[in-house]
Design a protein around this motif. Structure first.
Motif, PDB file in Angstrom:
ATOM      1  N   PHE A  40     -32.330  51.605  59.562  1.00  0.00           N
ATOM      2  CA  PHE A  40     -32.770  51.085  58.184  1.00  0.00           C
ATOM      3  C   PHE A  40     -31.573  51.777  57.051  1.00  0.00           C
ATOM      4  O   PHE A  40     -31.425  50.308  55.899  1.00  0.00           O
ATOM      5  CB  PHE A  40     -34.162  50.871  57.884  1.00  0.00           C
ATOM      6  CG  PHE A  40     -34.971  50.906  56.770  1.00  0.00           C
ATOM      7  CD1 PHE A  40     -35.302  49.139  56.337  1.00  0.00           C
ATOM      8  CD2 PHE A  40     -35.461  51.350  55.077  1.00  0.00           C
ATOM      9  CE1 PHE A  40     -35.599  48.755  55.445  1.00  0.00           C
ATOM     10  CE2 PHE A  40     -35.751  51.304  54.522  1.00  0.00           C
ATOM     11  CZ  PHE A  40     -35.775  49.769  54.106  1.00  0.00           C
ATOM     12  N   ALA A  41     -32.174  52.536  56.736  1.00  0.00           N
ATOM     13  CA  ALA A  41     -30.709  52.957  55.365  1.00  0.00           C
ATOM     14  C   ALA A  41     -29.791  52.701  55.205  1.00  0.00           C
ATOM     15  O   ALA A  41     -29.257  52.063  54.033  1.00  0.00           O
ATOM     16  CB  ALA A  41     -30.536  54.678  55.041  1.00  0.00           C
ATOM     17  N   ARG A  84     -30.768  36.581  53.033  1.00  0.00           N
ATOM     18  CA  ARG A  84     -30.201  38.077  52.981  1.00  0.00           C
ATOM     19  C   ARG A  84     -31.297  38.988  54.070  1.00  0.00           C
ATOM     20  O   ARG A  84     -30.738  40.194  54.735  1.00  0.00           O
ATOM     21  CB  ARG A  84     -30.946  38.895  51.721  1.00  0.00           C
ATOM     22  CG  ARG A  84     -30.266  37.979  50.077  1.00  0.00           C
ATOM     23  CD  ARG A  84     -31.180  38.497  49.249  1.00  0.00           C
ATOM     24  NE  ARG A  84     -31.750  39.668  48.990  1.00  0.00           N
ATOM     25  CZ  ARG A  84     -31.573  40.930  48.574  1.00  0.00           C
ATOM     26  NH1 ARG A  84     -31.147  40.705  47.939  1.00  0.00           N
ATOM     27  NH2 ARG A  84     -32.355  42.067  48.711  1.00  0.00           N
ATOM     28  N   ALA A  85     -31.804  38.297  54.427  1.00  0.00           N
ATOM     29  CA  ALA A  85     -32.246  38.429  55.972  1.00  0.00           C
ATOM     30  C   ALA A  85     -31.313  39.142  57.469  1.00  0.00           C
ATOM     31  O   ALA A  85     -31.600  39.918  57.785  1.00  0.00           O
ATOM     32  CB  ALA A  85     -33.862  37.762  56.135  1.00  0.00           C
ATOM     33  N   ARG A  86     -30.985  37.908  56.746  1.00  0.00           N
ATOM     34  CA  ARG A  86     -30.081  38.284  58.648  1.00  0.00           C
ATOM     35  C   ARG A  86     -28.714  39.249  58.249  1.00  0.00           C
ATOM     36  O   ARG A  86     -28.296  40.130  59.007  1.00  0.00           O
ATOM     37  CB  ARG A  86     -29.397  36.834  58.407  1.00  0.00           C
ATOM     38  CG  ARG A  86     -30.583  35.541  58.721  1.00  0.00           C
ATOM     39  CD  ARG A  86     -29.686  34.767  59.958  1.00  0.00           C
ATOM     40  NE  ARG A  86     -30.803  33.680  60.674  1.00  0.00           N
ATOM     41  CZ  ARG A  86     -31.110  33.354  62.042  1.00  0.00           C
ATOM     42  NH1 ARG A  86     -30.647  35.095  62.831  1.00  0.00           N
ATOM     43  NH2 ARG A  86     -31.793  33.591  62.745  1.00  0.00           N
ATOM     44  N   ARG A  87     -27.876  39.755  56.586  1.00  0.00           N
ATOM     45  CA  ARG A  87     -27.242  40.175  56.446  1.00  0.00           C
ATOM     46  C   ARG A  87     -27.943  41.783  56.888  1.00  0.00           C
ATOM     47  O   ARG A  87     -27.570  42.796  57.677  1.00  0.00           O
ATOM     48  CB  ARG A  87     -27.224  40.200  54.397  1.00  0.00           C
ATOM     49  CG  ARG A  87     -26.059  39.419  54.739  1.00  0.00           C
ATOM     50  CD  ARG A  87     -26.057  39.358  53.037  1.00  0.00           C
ATOM     51  NE  ARG A  87     -25.400  40.665  52.313  1.00  0.00           N
ATOM     52  CZ  ARG A  87     -25.502  41.034  51.403  1.00  0.00           C
ATOM     53  NH1 ARG A  87     -26.324  40.113  50.488  1.00  0.00           N
ATOM     54  NH2 ARG A  87     -25.809  41.948  50.705  1.00  0.00           N
ATOM     55  N   ALA A  88     -28.938  42.524  56.394  1.00  0.00           N
ATOM     56  CA  ALA A  88     -30.004  43.537  56.987  1.00  0.00           C
ATOM     57  C   ALA A  88     -30.103  43.930  57.730  1.00  0.00           C
ATOM     58  O   ALA A  88     -29.346  44.831  58.182  1.00  0.00           O
ATOM     59  CB  ALA A  88     -30.959  43.352  55.819  1.00  0.00           C
ATOM     60  N   ASN A  89     -30.650  43.020  58.781  1.00  0.00           N
ATOM     61  CA  ASN A  89     -30.250  42.351  60.697  1.00  0.00           C
ATOM     62  C   ASN A  89     -28.967  43.129  60.649  1.00  0.00           C
ATOM     63  O   ASN A  89     -29.289  43.957  61.589  1.00  0.00           O
ATOM     64  CB  ASN A  89     -31.005  41.535  60.424  1.00  0.00           C
ATOM     65  CG  ASN A  89     -31.374  41.617  62.498  1.00  0.00           C
ATOM     66  OD1 ASN A  89     -32.561  42.579  62.821  1.00  0.00           O
ATOM     67  ND2 ASN A  89     -31.070  40.580  62.876  1.00  0.00           N
ATOM     68  N   ALA A  95     -25.689  49.698  62.826  1.00  0.00           N
ATOM     69  CA  ALA A  95     -25.956  51.256  62.439  1.00  0.00           C
ATOM     70  C   ALA A  95     -26.987  51.733  63.692  1.00  0.00           C
ATOM     71  O   ALA A  95     -26.047  52.406  64.154  1.00  0.00           O
ATOM     72  CB  ALA A  95     -26.697  51.014  61.536  1.00  0.00           C
ATOM     73  N   TYR A  96     -27.599  51.172  64.205  1.00  0.00           N
ATOM     74  CA  TYR A  96     -28.432  51.068  65.573  1.00  0.00           C
ATOM     75  C   TYR A  96     -27.490  51.680  66.692  1.00  0.00           C
ATOM     76  O   TYR A  96     -27.356  52.413  67.162  1.00  0.00           O
ATOM     77  CB  TYR A  96     -29.388  50.439  65.701  1.00  0.00           C
ATOM     78  CG  TYR A  96     -30.530  51.397  66.303  1.00  0.00           C
ATOM     79  CD1 TYR A  96     -31.785  51.693  65.912  1.00  0.00           C
ATOM     80  CD2 TYR A  96     -30.432  50.968  68.090  1.00  0.00           C
ATOM     81  CE1 TYR A  96     -32.605  52.859  66.751  1.00  0.00           C
ATOM     82  CE2 TYR A  96     -31.473  52.444  68.890  1.00  0.00           C
ATOM     83  CZ  TYR A  96     -32.491  52.543  68.153  1.00  0.00           C
ATOM     84  OH  TYR A  96     -33.952  53.234  68.460  1.00  0.00           O
ATOM     85  N   GLY A  97     -27.012  50.585  67.103  1.00  0.00           N
ATOM     86  CA  GLY A  97     -25.666  50.204  68.479  1.00  0.00           C
ATOM     87  C   GLY A  97     -24.476  51.924  67.952  1.00  0.00           C
ATOM     88  O   GLY A  97     -24.637  52.271  68.797  1.00  0.00           O
TER      89      GLY A  97
END
Length: 240
Positions: A40-41, A84-89, A95-97
Motif C-alpha cells: 500500500f505504501a 487514480r484507483a487503477r494507478r494505485a492498484n 509492489a506485492y509481486g
C-alpha cells in the motif's frame, strides 16, 4: 442458542455435513507479515500521498479496516476517480509481486497440512483472495501450491465483486459442484469481510482465524459461527 453476535466461539466442536471449504489466502493460509501495508505504501507514493501526513494515516487505517476486500475497490474509495484507483492498484500489485518474488511469502504454519487433511477427508477446497489474479498466481507459484486445491478464485473470476459480497463463495459452490446445499460450505478467513461473505452466501460454517488482520470482536460482529487460532485447527473442527 445465542445469536452469532454474542456467541462464545468453540475451537473444538465438530461440525457435520461440510463438503466444500472456501479458504482465504493472505492472513489465513498465507502469512501476511505486513506485506499488504508495504505494498500500500507503494500505491500511496504513486498517488503522491506524503508519508507521515494525516491523509496517509487515514488511508492506512482504512486499508487495515477493509482487509479482505478487493484491492481495486479499496483504491476506488481512497482515490476517487477510476484512473487514480487503477494507478494505485497497479502500483500495489507490482509492489506485492516484488515482495513475493523476493521470497517474503510464506504459508501459515500447518496450512498445507490442513488442506491436505481436508482433501484426504473427501472435501473440496478452494482458495480465494482479494488480490488480482496476477498476484494470486505469483503467491501460488512461490509456495508451490498450483496443484494444492481444486480451484482458486479472485474477484475478477466472480464478476468483479470481491468481499464482503458472497460472489466468490457462490462461484466456488457453482463451479466445483462439490456441495448440494450452501449449508454444506465452510468459509474461513482472517477478516470480518471474509466472515461476512460466508454469512451472506448462507454457508453452514463461517470461521474467523486469529492469524491475520482482525480478531474475535470483529468476527462476532460479522456473524461468525466459530473462531480458530489458525486454519491448522480446521480439520479437527470438521472431525477429520
Amino acid at each position: 442458542m445465542n445469536s452469532p453476535n454474542s456467541r462464545t466461539f468453540p475451537d473444538t466442536s465438530t461440525v457435520q455435513g461440510i463438503r466444500l471449504v472456501v479458504l482465504d489466502m493472505a492472513g489465513t493460509t498465507v502469512a501476511d507479515d505486513g506485506l499488504v501495508e508495504r505494498a500500500f505504501a507503494a500505491a500511496a507514493d504513486e498517488l503522491g500521498v506524503d508519508p507521515g501526513s494525516p491523509e496517509r494515516a487515514g488511508q492506512l487505517a482504512y486499508v487495515r479496516a477493509t482487509m479482505g476486500e478487493s484491492k481495486i475497490s479499496v483504491f476506488r474509495h481512497l482515490f476517487g476517480t477510476e484512473e487514480r484507483a487503477r494507478r494505485a492498484n497497479s502500483a500495489f500489485e507490482a509492489a506485492y509481486g516484488a515482495l513475493v518474488d523476493a521470497g517474503l511469502s510464506a504459508p501459515i504454519p500447518g496450512a498445507r497440512k490442513a488442506v491436505e487433511a481436508l482433501r484426504a477427508g473427501g472435501l473440496t477446497v478452494v482458495l480465494t483472495t482479494g488480490f488480482a489474479r496476477v498476484t494470486q498466481d505469483a503467491i501460488l507459484d512461490a509456495l508451490g501450491w498450483r496443484d494444492l486445491v481444486a480451484l482458486t478464485l479472485c474477484p475478477a473470476d466472480a464478476g468483479g465483486r470481491g468481499r464482503p459480497f458472497p460472489d466468490m463463495v457462490l462461484q466456488a459452490f457453482l463451479r466445483t459442484g462439490a456441495a448440494d446445499d450452501v449449508r454444506q460450505i465452510a468459509v474461513v478467513g482472517d477478516t470480518s469481510y471474509d466472515v461476512l461473505s460466508g454469512v451472506r452466501a448462507g454457508a453452514g460454517l463461517v470461521a474467523g482465524v486469529r492469524t491475520g488482520a482482525h480478531g474475535d470482536a470483529e468476527f462476532a460482529a460479522a456473524g461468525a459461527t466459530h473462531v480458530l487460532d489458525s486454519v491448522a485447527g480446521l480439520p479437527v473442527l470438521l472431525g477429520l
